[in-house]
Design an enzyme around this catalytic site. Sequence first.
Site, mmCIF file in Angstrom:
data_model
loop_
_atom_site.group_PDB
_atom_site.id
_atom_site.type_symbol
_atom_site.label_atom_id
_atom_site.label_comp_id
_atom_site.label_asym_id
_atom_site.label_seq_id
_atom_site.Cartn_x
_atom_site.Cartn_y
_atom_site.Cartn_z
ATOM 1 N N ASP A 7 -13.057 22.550 -1.445
ATOM 2 C CA ASP A 7 -11.857 22.656 -2.277
ATOM 3 C C ASP A 7 -12.042 21.662 -3.418
ATOM 4 O O ASP A 7 -11.763 20.474 -3.265
ATOM 5 C CB ASP A 7 -10.608 22.322 -1.459
ATOM 6 C CG ASP A 7 -9.339 22.385 -2.302
ATOM 7 O OD1 ASP A 7 -9.280 23.196 -3.238
ATOM 8 O OD2 ASP A 7 -8.408 21.601 -2.016
ATOM 9 N N GLU A 69 -13.429 27.411 -3.813
ATOM 10 C CA GLU A 69 -12.259 27.997 -4.452
ATOM 11 C C GLU A 69 -12.532 28.266 -5.924
ATOM 12 O O GLU A 69 -13.166 27.466 -6.603
ATOM 13 C CB GLU A 69 -11.076 27.034 -4.312
ATOM 14 C CG GLU A 69 -9.754 27.623 -4.740
ATOM 15 C CD GLU A 69 -8.592 26.684 -4.424
ATOM 16 O OE1 GLU A 69 -8.276 26.527 -3.238
ATOM 17 O OE2 GLU A 69 -8.044 26.119 -5.376
ATOM 18 N N ASP A 141 -6.342 18.492 1.303
ATOM 19 C CA ASP A 141 -7.555 18.995 0.664
ATOM 20 C C ASP A 141 -8.574 19.467 1.697
ATOM 21 O O ASP A 141 -9.245 20.483 1.507
ATOM 22 C CB ASP A 141 -8.163 17.919 -0.239
ATOM 23 C CG ASP A 141 -7.223 17.550 -1.378
ATOM 24 O OD1 ASP A 141 -6.830 18.459 -2.134
ATOM 25 O OD2 ASP A 141 -6.862 16.369 -1.500
#
Length: 182
Positions: A7, A69, A141
């Site tokens: 992420d 992502e 996260d």
Amino acid sequence: MRILGIDPGLQTTGFGVVDAQGHELAYVASGTISTTHLDRGDLPARLKLLFDGIREVIERYQPTCSATEIVFVNVNPQATLLLGQARGACITALVSCNLPVAEYTALQMKKAIAGYGKAGKPEVQEMVKRLLKLPGLPGKDAADALGLALMHAQVSSATAKLSAASELQRKSSGMYKQGRSY
């Protein structure tokens, strides 16, 4: 298959490592790489820290593939550009270690993990905890990174089943001159 989920973020990048064998999922590790202790104006140093941190995670946990992502366009174009550079440093670290990289949007991950594309961070944290049978909630996260790894385990499993059921072949009927084909 050992999957590394990333992420990306310029201040904090989350990572999560999951083992997937069939329907069995097992937590391996998760955490964050933080650049907040560095000078905010020293972008090259912050990007290097992210690059080196991802490479260290890869060296330690030896994943076979990765998922990250896709950056969304933010209201603030400067923030979007900075996030894109952080993401680029992460992807560069992944491919420099010869890891295949799958990319998913936050909406796709949230829908796959929490059942709702606009789920909040607490919902993602709770579902990751349940899916991996963790004793406590992972950090925000790290939970997103674990969610990306879990989603990739689902998607790659489904893709493998589809390709085993019928061989995917290029069809000439749908081809366009110098365009996409399927």
